[in-house]
Design a protein around this motif. Structure first.
Motif, PDB file in Angstrom:
ATOM      1  N   LEU A 106     -10.109  -8.023  -0.513  1.00 40.45           N
ATOM      2  CA  LEU A 106      -9.578  -6.817  -1.152  1.00 40.45           C
ATOM      3  C   LEU A 106      -9.410  -5.664  -0.169  1.00 40.45           C
ATOM      4  CD1 LEU A 106     -11.638  -7.022  -4.431  1.00 40.45           C
ATOM      5  CD2 LEU A 106      -9.147  -7.154  -4.292  1.00 40.45           C
ATOM      6  N   GLY A 107     -10.078  -5.745   0.969  1.00 37.73           N
ATOM      7  CA  GLY A 107      -9.941  -4.705   1.980  1.00 37.73           C
ATOM      8  C   GLY A 107     -10.454  -3.357   1.505  1.00 37.73           C
ATOM      9  N   GLY A 108      -9.701  -2.304   1.829  1.00 40.28           N
ATOM     10  CA  GLY A 108     -10.137  -0.945   1.510  1.00 40.28           C
ATOM     11  C   GLY A 108     -10.364  -0.714   0.033  1.00 40.28           C
ATOM     12  N   GLN A 109      -9.655  -1.452  -0.807  1.00 41.69           N
ATOM     13  CA  GLN A 109      -9.804  -1.286  -2.251  1.00 41.69           C
ATOM     14  C   GLN A 109     -11.244  -1.537  -2.703  1.00 41.69           C
ATOM     15  OE1 GLN A 109      -7.948  -3.537  -6.055  1.00 41.69           O
ATOM     16  NE2 GLN A 109      -6.487  -3.149  -4.409  1.00 41.69           N
ATOM     17  N   ALA A 110     -11.913  -2.506  -2.054  1.00 44.97           N
ATOM     18  CA  ALA A 110     -13.285  -2.846  -2.441  1.00 44.97           C
ATOM     19  C   ALA A 110     -14.309  -1.857  -1.901  1.00 44.97           C
ATOM     20  CB  ALA A 110     -13.629  -4.248  -1.951  1.00 44.97           C
ATOM     21  N   MET A 111     -13.875  -0.955  -1.047  1.00 41.07           N
ATOM     22  CA  MET A 111     -14.787   0.044  -0.496  1.00 41.07           C
ATOM     23  C   MET A 111     -14.883   1.281  -1.387  1.00 41.07           C
ATOM     24  SD  MET A 111     -15.912  -1.425   2.224  1.00 41.07           S
ATOM     25  CE  MET A 111     -15.760  -2.947   1.266  1.00 41.07           C
ATOM     26  N   ALA A 139     -10.357 -11.055  -6.534  1.00 41.50           N
ATOM     27  CA  ALA A 139      -9.837 -11.296  -5.185  1.00 41.50           C
ATOM     28  C   ALA A 139      -8.714 -12.327  -5.204  1.00 41.50           C
ATOM     29  CB  ALA A 139     -10.967 -11.757  -4.262  1.00 41.50           C
ATOM     30  N   THR A 140      -8.862 -13.353  -6.030  1.00 42.19           N
ATOM     31  CA  THR A 140      -7.830 -14.393  -6.118  1.00 42.19           C
ATOM     32  C   THR A 140      -6.523 -13.827  -6.652  1.00 42.19           C
ATOM     33  OG1 THR A 140      -9.534 -16.086  -6.475  1.00 42.19           O
ATOM     34  CG2 THR A 140      -7.269 -16.646  -7.106  1.00 42.19           C
ATOM     35  N   GLN A 141      -6.622 -13.020  -7.708  1.00 42.28           N
ATOM     36  CA  GLN A 141      -5.411 -12.417  -8.269  1.00 42.28           C
ATOM     37  C   GLN A 141      -4.741 -11.491  -7.257  1.00 42.28           C
ATOM     38  OE1 GLN A 141      -4.070 -13.352 -11.076  1.00 42.28           O
ATOM     39  NE2 GLN A 141      -2.337 -11.946 -10.841  1.00 42.28           N
ATOM     40  N   TYR A 142      -5.535 -10.749  -6.522  1.00 40.57           N
ATOM     41  CA  TYR A 142      -5.002  -9.858  -5.490  1.00 40.57           C
ATOM     42  C   TYR A 142      -4.301 -10.662  -4.392  1.00 40.57           C
ATOM     43  CZ  TYR A 142      -4.967  -6.085  -1.988  1.00 40.57           C
ATOM     44  OH  TYR A 142      -4.591  -5.142  -1.057  1.00 40.57           O
ATOM     45  N   ALA A 143      -4.891 -11.773  -4.011  1.00 41.49           N
ATOM     46  CA  ALA A 143      -4.311 -12.608  -2.965  1.00 41.49           C
ATOM     47  C   ALA A 143      -2.999 -13.251  -3.419  1.00 41.49           C
ATOM     48  CB  ALA A 143      -5.305 -13.693  -2.552  1.00 41.49           C
ATOM     49  N   ARG A 144      -2.826 -13.440  -4.732  1.00 41.56           N
ATOM     50  CA  ARG A 144      -1.566 -13.971  -5.262  1.00 41.56           C
ATOM     51  C   ARG A 144      -0.444 -12.931  -5.230  1.00 41.56           C
ATOM     52  NH1 ARG A 144      -4.741 -15.987 -10.020  1.00 41.56           N
ATOM     53  NH2 ARG A 144      -5.238 -18.183  -9.633  1.00 41.56           N
ATOM     54  N   GLU A 145      -0.828 -11.678  -5.418  1.00 39.28           N
ATOM     55  CA  GLU A 145       0.175 -10.634  -5.622  1.00 39.28           C
ATOM     56  C   GLU A 145       0.463  -9.797  -4.377  1.00 39.28           C
ATOM     57  OE1 GLU A 145      -1.543  -8.410  -8.796  1.00 39.28           O
ATOM     58  OE2 GLU A 145      -1.074  -9.924 -10.339  1.00 39.28           O
ATOM     59  N   ARG A 146      -0.500  -9.584  -3.551  1.00 43.84           N
ATOM     60  CA  ARG A 146      -0.357  -8.702  -2.396  1.00 43.84           C
ATOM     61  C   ARG A 146       0.480  -9.357  -1.302  1.00 43.84           C
ATOM     62  NH1 ARG A 146       0.192  -3.779  -0.177  1.00 43.84           N
ATOM     63  NH2 ARG A 146      -1.262  -3.333   1.536  1.00 43.84           N
ATOM     64  N   GLN A 147       1.479  -8.648  -0.811  1.00 47.37           N
ATOM     65  CA  GLN A 147       2.320  -9.144   0.274  1.00 47.37           C
ATOM     66  C   GLN A 147       1.810  -8.610   1.611  1.00 47.37           C
ATOM     67  OE1 GLN A 147       5.157 -11.266   0.044  1.00 47.37           O
ATOM     68  NE2 GLN A 147       4.268 -11.589  -1.999  1.00 47.37           N
ATOM     69  N   SER A 148       1.828  -9.473   2.617  1.00 50.55           N
ATOM     70  CA  SER A 148       1.381  -9.075   3.951  1.00 50.55           C
ATOM     71  C   SER A 148       2.067  -9.943   4.993  1.00 50.55           C
ATOM     72  CB  SER A 148      -0.141  -9.218   4.056  1.00 50.55           C
ATOM     73  OG  SER A 148      -0.593  -8.918   5.350  1.00 50.55           O
ATOM     74  N   PHE A 149       2.719  -9.321   5.948  1.00 50.98           N
ATOM     75  CA  PHE A 149       3.418 -10.035   7.019  1.00 50.98           C
ATOM     76  C   PHE A 149       4.406 -11.068   6.464  1.00 50.98           C
ATOM     77  CE2 PHE A 149      -0.591  -8.585   8.906  1.00 50.98           C
ATOM     78  CZ  PHE A 149      -0.100  -7.850   9.982  1.00 50.98           C
ATOM     79  N   GLY A 150       5.117 -10.641   5.430  1.00 53.12           N
ATOM     80  CA  GLY A 150       6.220 -11.443   4.921  1.00 53.12           C
ATOM     81  C   GLY A 150       5.860 -12.533   3.933  1.00 53.12           C
ATOM     82  N   LYS A 151       4.603 -12.631   3.525  1.00 49.32           N
ATOM     83  CA  LYS A 151       4.240 -13.622   2.509  1.00 49.32           C
ATOM     84  C   LYS A 151       3.018 -13.154   1.727  1.00 49.32           C
ATOM     85  CE  LYS A 151       1.875 -16.406   6.064  1.00 49.32           C
ATOM     86  NZ  LYS A 151       1.818 -17.748   6.708  1.00 49.32           N
TER      87      LYS A 151
END
Length: 386
Positions: A342-347, A265-277
């Motif tokens: 992770l959202g939908g990915q974790a489902m 989850a931490t790695q995903y939060a570093r890489e995934r862009q959302s609402f401009g950041k």
């Protein structure tokens, strides 16, 4: 930061490297299904742990293990748990880990040679048959319905057991049964004998245990006197001998799974862009990651504390109840938050976090429901004996 000795740090790195290089690549292996890894896959994994000199390290040196302390287990089992296949590979999974500990302490020499040695060597698996369907024993073991009646030089066992982990494929079983005087005893039996019936495998939420979870029936199962484990009438005492260390090793392994979910989850939060950041730069997500770190630290400290209690020679029943609740609820929060990030990915099975989520939910129930542990802690605080 938890300060570890150089030896413990080296052990931690050894197991971490083994899991990363030798075990994680097998996580998508088709030789596993909803009831866990197949015997063929298990054999492959066990052979790798044996080559790495990490097989069954918690068993006594006399039986072929490494005789690890509880603190060594706390460090290494967390790393093993980073993959759901790690405990299978190292032969430290439930129920065998607890059964090995119990047999090491209670079984006589002949029983150890017949059943324990092959299990320590990774050649066989076992199951622990205590839990029963209603109205039988669950969280309250005193409700045992399975009976053992003396008949000459044998005991005749009749009853039904439910949700027995590892039953399918187990070479032998440890059975808890009620005696005619109301006490309980433990019995050892091979599974390929008349009267030992695997009714079916249950479709469970988790899929991380070799052999899944089965329903067993004992129909006039005949067990010779020499296969009584320990002494007649001391089954409840032996259950506590097994359960306190076993519930702590559950905490160790699941901590590894929670750390894995958090790392992903931490790695995903570093890489995934959302609402401009970056996703992690949104305060709601960042706070979840911070809370994960706190729960992981609290759980790790609690596990290490209880390991030290056990290494000091204490029974640790009270402490292990505290830590079981702290751990199971802490790691669940970590995994749940990680899935949310992770959202939908974790489902879906696109992410291993989906499997971790499904596997971990049962931990608040396994080894005694958390409510029962709270009840036990409260009773002891109020000065009442169990």
């Amino acid at each position: 930061m938890i300060t570890l000795s150089d030896d413990l740090l080296a052990l931690q790195q050894q197991v971490k490297d083994f899991i990363a290089k030798e075990i994680i690549p097998f996580e998508r292996d088709p030789r596993q299904d909803s009831h866990g890894p197949s015997n063929e896959l298990r054999d492959d994994l066990v052979s790798r742990a044996k080559s790495a000199k990490l097989l069954t390290p918690h068993a006594s040196t006399q039986m072929g293990g490494l005789g690890w302390s509880h603190m060594q287990k706390a460090i290494a089992f967390e790393q093993a748990g980073y993959s759901s296949l790690g405990p299978i590979a190292m032969n430290i999974h439930a129920p065998d880990e607890g059964n090995i500990h119990l047999l090491d302490l209670v079984a006589n020499d002949a029983q150890k040679e017949r059943w324990l040695r092959d299990m320590v060597n990774g050649k066989t698996r076992s199951c622990f048959a205590m839990t029963e369907p209603s109205p039988g024993a669950g969280s309250d073991p005193s409700m045992l319905q399975t009976t053992a009646v003396l008949d000459g030089d044998d005991y005749i066992i009749n009853g039904r057991k439910w949700y027995i982990t590892g039953a399918d494929g187990a070479a032998f079983a440890i059975i808890m049964a009620k005696m005619e005087d109301g006490s309980a005893s433990m019995f050892l039996t091979d599974t390929d004998v008349s009267g030992f019936i695997l009714e079916r495998n249950m479709n469970a939420m988790d899929s991380c245990f070799a052999g899944g979870h089965g329903v067993l029936t004992f129909d006039n199962l005949r067990i010779p006197k020499e296969n009584v484990l320990g002494e007649i009438g001391k089954g409840f005492k032996y259950a506590q001998v097994r359960l306190a260390p076993a519930r702590l090793t559950h905490c160790m392994r699941w901590l590894g799974q929670a750390q894995r979910a958090h790392d992903i989850a931490t790695q995903y939060a570093r890489e995934r862009q959302s609402f401009g950041k970056r996703l992690g730069d949104h305060q709601g997500v960042g706070f979840m990651l911070a809370d994960n770190e706190m729960d992981l630290l609290n759980t790790r400290l609690a596990v290490h504390y209880c390991a030290q209690v056990l290494d000091a020679g204490e029974r640790g029943n009270y402490e292990s109840s505290l830590v079981k609740v702290i751990s199971s609820e802490g790691i669940w929060r970590v995994i749940d938050r990680s899935a949310q990030i992770l959202g939908g990915q974790a489902m879906t099975d696109e992410s291993i976090v989906c499997k971790i989520f499904q596997d971990a939910r049962g931990f608040r129930i396994y080894d005694g429901a958390n409510e029962v542990h709270r009840m036990s802690v409260a009773r002891k605080l109020l000065g009442k004996k169990d």
